[in-house]
Motif scaffolding. Structure first.
Motif, short mmCIF file in Angstrom:
data_model
loop_
_atom_site.label_atom_id
_atom_site.label_comp_id
_atom_site.label_asym_id
_atom_site.label_seq_id
_atom_site.Cartn_x
_atom_site.Cartn_y
_atom_site.Cartn_z
N GLY A 140 0.81 -1.10 -0.04
CA GLY A 140 0.01 -0.01 -0.16
C GLY A 140 0.82 1.13 -0.02
O GLY A 140 1.66 1.45 0.57
N ASP A 141 0.55 1.99 -0.80
CA ASP A 141 1.19 3.22 -1.05
C ASP A 141 1.66 4.06 0.32
O ASP A 141 2.63 4.94 0.74
CB ASP A 141 0.44 4.36 -1.89
CG ASP A 141 1.37 5.60 -2.23
OD1 ASP A 141 2.37 5.42 -2.48
OD2 ASP A 141 0.89 6.59 -2.32
N ASP A 142 0.66 4.04 1.43
CA ASP A 142 0.71 4.67 2.78
C ASP A 142 1.24 3.69 3.79
O ASP A 142 1.05 3.96 4.86
CB ASP A 142 -0.28 5.32 2.98
CG ASP A 142 -1.71 4.46 3.09
OD1 ASP A 142 -1.42 3.34 2.75
OD2 ASP A 142 -2.66 4.93 3.74
N GLY A 143 1.63 2.58 3.37
CA GLY A 143 2.06 1.67 4.23
C GLY A 143 3.18 1.93 5.45
O GLY A 143 3.37 1.58 6.41
N PHE A 144 4.10 2.92 4.77
CA PHE A 144 5.29 3.40 5.53
C PHE A 144 5.69 4.63 5.17
O PHE A 144 5.02 5.35 4.01
CB PHE A 144 6.58 2.32 5.27
CG PHE A 144 6.57 1.08 5.56
CD1 PHE A 144 6.23 0.65 6.76
CD2 PHE A 144 6.02 0.20 4.48
CE1 PHE A 144 6.13 -0.88 7.18
CE2 PHE A 144 6.00 -1.25 4.95
CZ PHE A 144 5.95 -1.65 6.21
N ASP A 145 6.36 5.56 6.03
CA ASP A 145 7.07 6.50 5.17
C ASP A 145 8.28 6.16 4.58
O ASP A 145 9.33 5.97 5.44
CB ASP A 145 7.50 7.62 6.67
CG ASP A 145 8.29 8.85 5.98
OD1 ASP A 145 8.70 8.87 4.90
OD2 ASP A 145 7.86 9.75 6.79
N TRP A 146 8.13 5.84 3.43
CA TRP A 146 9.12 5.17 2.44
C TRP A 146 10.51 5.94 2.45
O TRP A 146 11.54 5.17 2.48
CB TRP A 146 8.91 5.02 1.20
CG TRP A 146 7.41 4.32 0.93
CD1 TRP A 146 6.13 4.55 1.01
CD2 TRP A 146 7.43 2.67 1.10
NE1 TRP A 146 5.47 3.30 1.01
CE2 TRP A 146 6.00 2.26 1.37
CE3 TRP A 146 8.28 1.70 1.24
CZ2 TRP A 146 5.85 1.07 1.21
CZ3 TRP A 146 8.13 0.51 1.31
CH2 TRP A 146 6.61 0.18 1.28
N GLU A 147 10.77 7.26 2.82
CA GLU A 147 12.01 7.94 2.97
C GLU A 147 12.31 7.99 4.21
O GLU A 147 13.91 7.91 4.57
CB GLU A 147 11.72 9.36 2.38
CG GLU A 147 11.31 9.29 0.98
CD GLU A 147 12.08 8.43 0.04
OE1 GLU A 147 13.17 8.30 -0.03
OE2 GLU A 147 11.45 7.61 -0.89
N ARG A 148 11.73 7.86 5.45
CA ARG A 148 12.46 8.33 6.58
C ARG A 148 12.20 7.10 7.55
O ARG A 148 13.14 6.92 8.45
CB ARG A 148 11.78 9.41 7.20
CG ARG A 148 12.06 10.65 6.72
CD ARG A 148 11.50 11.90 7.48
NE ARG A 148 9.91 11.87 7.40
CZ ARG A 148 9.21 12.79 7.22
NH1 ARG A 148 9.87 14.19 7.04
NH2 ARG A 148 7.85 12.77 7.03
N ASP A 149 11.29 6.21 7.43
CA ASP A 149 11.02 4.98 8.31
C ASP A 149 11.95 3.76 8.24
O ASP A 149 12.25 2.92 9.06
CB ASP A 149 9.67 4.58 8.63
CG ASP A 149 8.90 5.87 9.22
OD1 ASP A 149 9.36 6.96 9.71
OD2 ASP A 149 7.69 5.74 9.30
N VAL A 150 11.78 3.52 6.91
CA VAL A 150 12.52 2.06 6.66
C VAL A 150 13.58 2.40 5.58
O VAL A 150 13.72 3.23 4.71
CB VAL A 150 11.45 1.41 5.91
CG1 VAL A 150 10.24 1.09 6.74
CG2 VAL A 150 10.64 1.87 4.56
N VAL A 151 14.60 1.42 5.78
CA VAL A 151 15.53 1.08 4.93
C VAL A 151 15.46 -0.21 4.07
O VAL A 151 15.27 -1.29 4.78
CB VAL A 151 16.94 1.22 5.70
CG1 VAL A 151 17.14 0.24 6.75
CG2 VAL A 151 18.34 1.14 4.76
#
Length: 178
Positions: A140-151
């Motif tokens: 899902g597009d809003d599953g994570f904060d793709w830039e800050r939360d996950v690597v």
């Protein structure tokens, strides 16, 4: 399956070389009759596959944890929180091992080094946009904060072997069909 013919050829060469260089004990367990070809493996490893991920601490102690794994283009991709212990381990020591197992039917074992695909400070890897689109579609597009939360990492395998048992006449199921 997202692999190109060249990626399948490279994966098959890795699988063959890994098994050939393995111990006689491992070769007595994993034979041509109890493994999968690269093409068949990529058909099985679709969706999210739960991985056991092994990293090493600063003291040289092994640590194992779980990760969502996605097998794309003949390589494992997985992510974690940027502040997770495994992210610190991989940042300092990029060597890693992963295992995906399904009871006694399937075991995929891989050793290699990780590449960070979306570094917090720095330029993203060339294939990050394609993986990010895949991940957003999956989670899902809003599953994570793709830039800050996950690597996210790509494991560049230097050794990989597959044990498969009980698939005669049937296709093993994929990891996770959504």
């Amino acid at each position: 399956m997202r692999e190109t013919p060249e990626e399948l050829k490279e994966l098959q060469a890795l699988l063959d070389a890994s098994l050939a260089s393995s111990s006689s004990h491992l070769r007595s367990i994993i034979t041509t009759e109890s493994t999968l070809t690269a093409e068949r493996l990529t058909g099985v490893l679709t969706g999210m596959c739960t991985l056991a991920l092994s990293t090493v601490t600063a003291k040289g102690e092994p640590r194992i944890s779980g990760a969502d794994g996605h097998f794309l283009h003949g390589k494992w991709h997985f992510g974690t929180a940027r502040k997770a212990a495994k992210a610190r381990h991989l940042s300092a020591r990029p060597a890693a091992s992963v295992a995906h197992m399904r009871g006694e039917q399937l075991g995929v074992f891989t050793h290699g080094e990780v590449e960070v695909l979306n570094p917090e400070d720095g330029e993203a890897a060339e294939d990050w946009p394609e993986l990010l689109a895949y991940l957003k579609d999956f989670y899902g597009d809003d599953g994570f904060d793709w830039e800050r939360d996950v690597v996210y990492y790509q494991l560049h395998p230097r050794w990989m072997t597959v044990y498969a048992n009980g698939f005669e006449g049937s296709e093993p199921r994929s990891c996770d069909i959504r």
